[in-house]
Design a protein around this motif. Structure first.
Motif, PDB file in Angstrom:
ATOM      1  N   GLU A   3      -5.646 -11.244  -2.825  1.00 40.36           N
ATOM      2  CA  GLU A   3      -5.365 -10.392  -3.969  1.00 40.36           C
ATOM      3  C   GLU A   3      -5.085  -8.960  -3.503  1.00 40.36           C
ATOM      4  O   GLU A   3      -5.734  -8.469  -2.575  1.00 40.36           O
ATOM      5  CB  GLU A   3      -6.560 -10.384  -4.929  1.00 40.36           C
ATOM      6  CG  GLU A   3      -6.801 -11.704  -5.629  1.00 40.36           C
ATOM      7  CD  GLU A   3      -5.707 -12.065  -6.601  1.00 40.36           C
ATOM      8  OE1 GLU A   3      -5.109 -11.143  -7.187  1.00 40.36           O
ATOM      9  OE2 GLU A   3      -5.437 -13.261  -6.777  1.00 40.36           O
ATOM     10  N   PRO A   4      -4.117  -8.275  -4.127  1.00 40.88           N
ATOM     11  CA  PRO A   4      -3.860  -6.882  -3.759  1.00 40.88           C
ATOM     12  C   PRO A   4      -5.055  -6.010  -4.107  1.00 40.88           C
ATOM     13  O   PRO A   4      -5.745  -6.258  -5.095  1.00 40.88           O
ATOM     14  CB  PRO A   4      -2.631  -6.513  -4.605  1.00 40.88           C
ATOM     15  CG  PRO A   4      -2.645  -7.476  -5.754  1.00 40.88           C
ATOM     16  CD  PRO A   4      -3.228  -8.740  -5.214  1.00 40.88           C
ATOM     17  N   VAL A   5      -5.301  -5.009  -3.281  1.00 42.46           N
ATOM     18  CA  VAL A   5      -6.424  -4.123  -3.554  1.00 42.46           C
ATOM     19  C   VAL A   5      -6.091  -3.252  -4.764  1.00 42.46           C
ATOM     20  O   VAL A   5      -4.938  -2.991  -5.076  1.00 42.46           O
ATOM     21  CB  VAL A   5      -6.758  -3.237  -2.339  1.00 42.46           C
ATOM     22  CG1 VAL A   5      -7.209  -4.076  -1.175  1.00 42.46           C
ATOM     23  CG2 VAL A   5      -5.574  -2.354  -1.966  1.00 42.46           C
ATOM     24  N   ARG A 343      -4.390  -3.368 -13.055  1.00 45.45           N
ATOM     25  CA  ARG A 343      -3.708  -2.150 -12.612  1.00 45.45           C
ATOM     26  C   ARG A 343      -3.996  -1.901 -11.138  1.00 45.45           C
ATOM     27  O   ARG A 343      -5.080  -2.212 -10.638  1.00 45.45           O
ATOM     28  CB  ARG A 343      -4.191  -0.944 -13.432  1.00 45.45           C
ATOM     29  CG  ARG A 343      -4.012  -1.098 -14.926  1.00 45.45           C
ATOM     30  CD  ARG A 343      -4.758  -0.008 -15.676  1.00 45.45           C
ATOM     31  NE  ARG A 343      -4.735  -0.216 -17.118  1.00 45.45           N
ATOM     32  CZ  ARG A 343      -5.585  -0.984 -17.780  1.00 45.45           C
ATOM     33  NH1 ARG A 343      -6.549  -1.622 -17.115  1.00 45.45           N
ATOM     34  NH2 ARG A 343      -5.493  -1.125 -19.086  1.00 45.45           N
ATOM     35  N   ARG A 344      -3.035  -1.292 -10.472  1.00 41.52           N
ATOM     36  CA  ARG A 344      -3.222  -0.850  -9.097  1.00 41.52           C
ATOM     37  C   ARG A 344      -2.820   0.614  -9.009  1.00 41.52           C
ATOM     38  O   ARG A 344      -1.948   1.069  -9.741  1.00 41.52           O
ATOM     39  CB  ARG A 344      -2.390  -1.686  -8.126  1.00 41.52           C
ATOM     40  CG  ARG A 344      -2.911  -3.114  -7.966  1.00 41.52           C
ATOM     41  CD  ARG A 344      -2.071  -3.902  -6.978  1.00 41.52           C
ATOM     42  NE  ARG A 344      -0.753  -4.202  -7.506  1.00 41.52           N
ATOM     43  CZ  ARG A 344       0.397  -3.975  -6.862  1.00 41.52           C
ATOM     44  NH1 ARG A 344       0.397  -3.390  -5.678  1.00 41.52           N
ATOM     45  NH2 ARG A 344       1.547  -4.319  -7.393  1.00 41.52           N
ATOM     46  N   CYS A 345      -3.472   1.339  -8.116  1.00 40.25           N
ATOM     47  CA  CYS A 345      -3.237   2.783  -8.017  1.00 40.25           C
ATOM     48  C   CYS A 345      -2.967   3.183  -6.578  1.00 40.25           C
ATOM     49  O   CYS A 345      -3.703   2.776  -5.668  1.00 40.25           O
ATOM     50  CB  CYS A 345      -4.442   3.557  -8.554  1.00 40.25           C
ATOM     51  SG  CYS A 345      -4.220   5.353  -8.515  1.00 40.25           S
ATOM     52  N   ILE A 346      -1.933   3.992  -6.393  1.00 34.13           N
ATOM     53  CA  ILE A 346      -1.633   4.613  -5.100  1.00 34.13           C
ATOM     54  C   ILE A 346      -1.919   6.099  -5.241  1.00 34.13           C
ATOM     55  O   ILE A 346      -1.328   6.774  -6.094  1.00 34.13           O
ATOM     56  CB  ILE A 346      -0.165   4.391  -4.704  1.00 34.13           C
ATOM     57  CG1 ILE A 346       0.147   2.897  -4.584  1.00 34.13           C
ATOM     58  CG2 ILE A 346       0.147   5.120  -3.387  1.00 34.13           C
ATOM     59  CD1 ILE A 346       1.633   2.604  -4.391  1.00 34.13           C
ATOM     60  N   SER A 347      -2.835   6.596  -4.446  1.00 31.80           N
ATOM     61  CA  SER A 347      -3.199   8.014  -4.461  1.00 31.80           C
ATOM     62  C   SER A 347      -2.737   8.656  -3.159  1.00 31.80           C
ATOM     63  O   SER A 347      -2.916   8.086  -2.080  1.00 31.80           O
ATOM     64  CB  SER A 347      -4.717   8.182  -4.603  1.00 31.80           C
ATOM     65  OG  SER A 347      -5.181   7.602  -5.803  1.00 31.80           O
ATOM     66  N   ILE A 348      -2.164   9.840  -3.273  1.00 31.33           N
ATOM     67  CA  ILE A 348      -1.674  10.578  -2.103  1.00 31.33           C
ATOM     68  C   ILE A 348      -2.307  11.956  -2.115  1.00 31.33           C
ATOM     69  O   ILE A 348      -2.361  12.608  -3.155  1.00 31.33           O
ATOM     70  CB  ILE A 348      -0.132  10.730  -2.133  1.00 31.33           C
ATOM     71  CG1 ILE A 348       0.560   9.367  -2.266  1.00 31.33           C
ATOM     72  CG2 ILE A 348       0.366  11.463  -0.902  1.00 31.33           C
ATOM     73  CD1 ILE A 348       2.054   9.464  -2.545  1.00 31.33           C
ATOM     74  N   ASP A 349      -2.767  12.400  -0.954  1.00 33.20           N
ATOM     75  CA  ASP A 349      -3.255  13.771  -0.856  1.00 33.20           C
ATOM     76  C   ASP A 349      -3.081  14.291   0.555  1.00 33.20           C
ATOM     77  O   ASP A 349      -3.154  13.538   1.535  1.00 33.20           O
ATOM     78  CB  ASP A 349      -4.724  13.882  -1.275  1.00 33.20           C
ATOM     79  CG  ASP A 349      -5.005  15.189  -2.006  1.00 33.20           C
ATOM     80  OD1 ASP A 349      -4.229  16.145  -1.828  1.00 33.20           O
ATOM     81  OD2 ASP A 349      -5.997  15.242  -2.749  1.00 33.20           O
ATOM     82  N   VAL A 350      -2.858  15.599   0.641  1.00 30.00           N
ATOM     83  CA  VAL A 350      -2.656  16.273   1.914  1.00 30.00           C
ATOM     84  C   VAL A 350      -3.999  16.759   2.438  1.00 30.00           C
ATOM     85  O   VAL A 350      -4.949  16.963   1.667  1.00 30.00           O
ATOM     86  CB  VAL A 350      -1.672  17.461   1.729  1.00 30.00           C
ATOM     87  CG1 VAL A 350      -2.317  18.582   0.922  1.00 30.00           C
ATOM     88  CG2 VAL A 350      -1.134  17.961   3.051  1.00 30.00           C
TER      89      VAL A 350
END
Length: 390
Positions: A3-5, A343-350
């Protein structure tokens, strides 16, 4: 099959990361970009807009955001939507920029969010108690966003009770919008038959029924909201009554609008969201403190993001390119736990350094990306769903 995370975290500048995400693969973007408070912000791209006072700061912020908004648009699916939090410093500029990138025709709303009910008491002037959400579609004609919610339905609006115990209210069957009339909608201008003693309504004459035509309050011809076939299909949802009109007593037909109906009742969301509905900065700090401690000054409440998530399908792929404290990923986990969504979430941070001496730095969180990663790890441990780190 694996299963996708539920949550994925990618450390890096979103301008570098966004092009690695497949075009059209994102259903919903929610993000809370750095606000332009007059101080330097982390994403200091070399666009040549430095100095120049307030105008220069606006220009630098806009030029920082423009390519990132273009990249967000490119990864957004045609039925998708973007929600962006912003305060008064850049709200007007962001609105114009979003018009440029997404198109004026794809503007959906500017929502006022009451995140600080007490108002900010520091400084001069007014006690600001709100921020904004700017909402745009990728393609308004194909957007699947549903700007309604079951949470905003007020049972007090349905004061009548049927013999079977169901609550309802009466709505005029005639269309009260004067744009719809016998000229613009001729097929909906026809007589029905009703008995005000029994309440029965039909499209053909029966017993003691009287002929009823749709009219506006001033007596001008109107049209019904329902067609003949629909009236025939749902006669028990209609009632004939005698009412007192502008010109005396008259017979009219009403719809029984049930509080609980098939598919669930929803009500359109207003464009002012109160703290008691979506949470506040104080509740957001408490949420984060419960996971990591007090390590971020102005997180967004998960309730705000969960309301946004509820406007889209429960299998949406969500993106937050300025993830900050990780509220969006946390809200996705809570929403899935509540309704069984996928739902799936992609979070991006610098890797922006945290302020020396801050609570985060003292907790060993050297960068904002460290905060995001730590929160999403704690969320995965508490709620499941896993976490992929890139």
């Amino acid at each position: 099959m694996v299963e996708p995370v539920e949550n994925t975290f990618i450390e890096g500048d979103n301008l570098d990361v966004l092009p690695t995400i497949a075009a059209g693969s994102i259903d919903l973007v929610y993000t809370d970009p750095p606000y332009n408070t007059g101080n330097d912000f982390a994403y200091a791209d070399s666009f040549g807009h430095r100095g120049g006072g307030r105008a220069g700061r606006h220009a630098a912020w806009v030029e920082m955001m423009r390519p990132r908004l273009v990249a967000m648009r490119d990864v957004l699916a045609d039925p998708g939507a973007v929600f962006i939090s912003i305060d008064d410093n850049e709200a007007a500029y962001l609105r114009l920029l979003l018009d440029e990138v997404f198109g004026e025709a794809n503007f959906l709303a500017q929502v006022v969010v009451n995140l600080n009910p007490k108002g900010r008491q520091l400084g001069k002037g007014f006690a600001t108690s709100h921020e904004y959400l700017l909402v745009y579609a990728r393609d308004a004609q194909r957007c699947v966003l549903d700007a309604s919610s079951p949470d905003t339905v007020d049972a007090g609006d349905f004061p009548l009770v049927h013999a079977d115990g169901r609550a309802f209210r009466h709505l005029p069957l005639r269309n009260t919008n004067k744009k719809f009339n016998p000229v613009t909608s001729p097929t909906l201008h026809f007589p029905v038959y009703g008995d005000p003693l029994t309440g029965r309504v039909a499209t053909s004459h029966f017993g003691e029924a009287v002929e009823v035509w749709p009219v506006f309050g001033d007596g001008r011809p109107a049209v019904w909201r329902w067609s003949r076939p629909r009236i025939d299909e749902r006669p028990h949802d209609l009632v004939c009554r005698e009412i007192s009109g502008r010109h005396g007593a008259r017979i009219d037909v009403f719809q029984r609008d049930w509080l609980h109906r098939e598919g669930g009742r929803r009500k359109k969301l207003r464009t002012i969201w109160l703290a008691e509905e979506v949470g506040s900065t104080d509740t957001a700090v408490a949420e984060l403190k419960g996971l990591l401690g007090h390590v971020f000054e102005s997180p967004k409440p998960t309730g705000l993001v969960r309301r946004i998530l509820a406007t889209m399908p429960a299998d949406a792929v969500v993106l937050d390119p300025f993830a900050g404290s990780g509220t969006t990923g946390h809200a996705v986990a809570l929403a899935n736990a509540a309704d069984g969504g996928t739902r799936r979430c992609i979070s991006i941070d610098v890797a922006e350094p945290t302020r020396p001496g801050s609570n985060a730095a003292r907790a060993g969180l050297a960068t904002v990306a460290d905060i995001t990663r730590a929160r999403l790890s704690a969320v995965a441990e508490r709620f499941g769903g896993g976490l992929e780190l890139r």
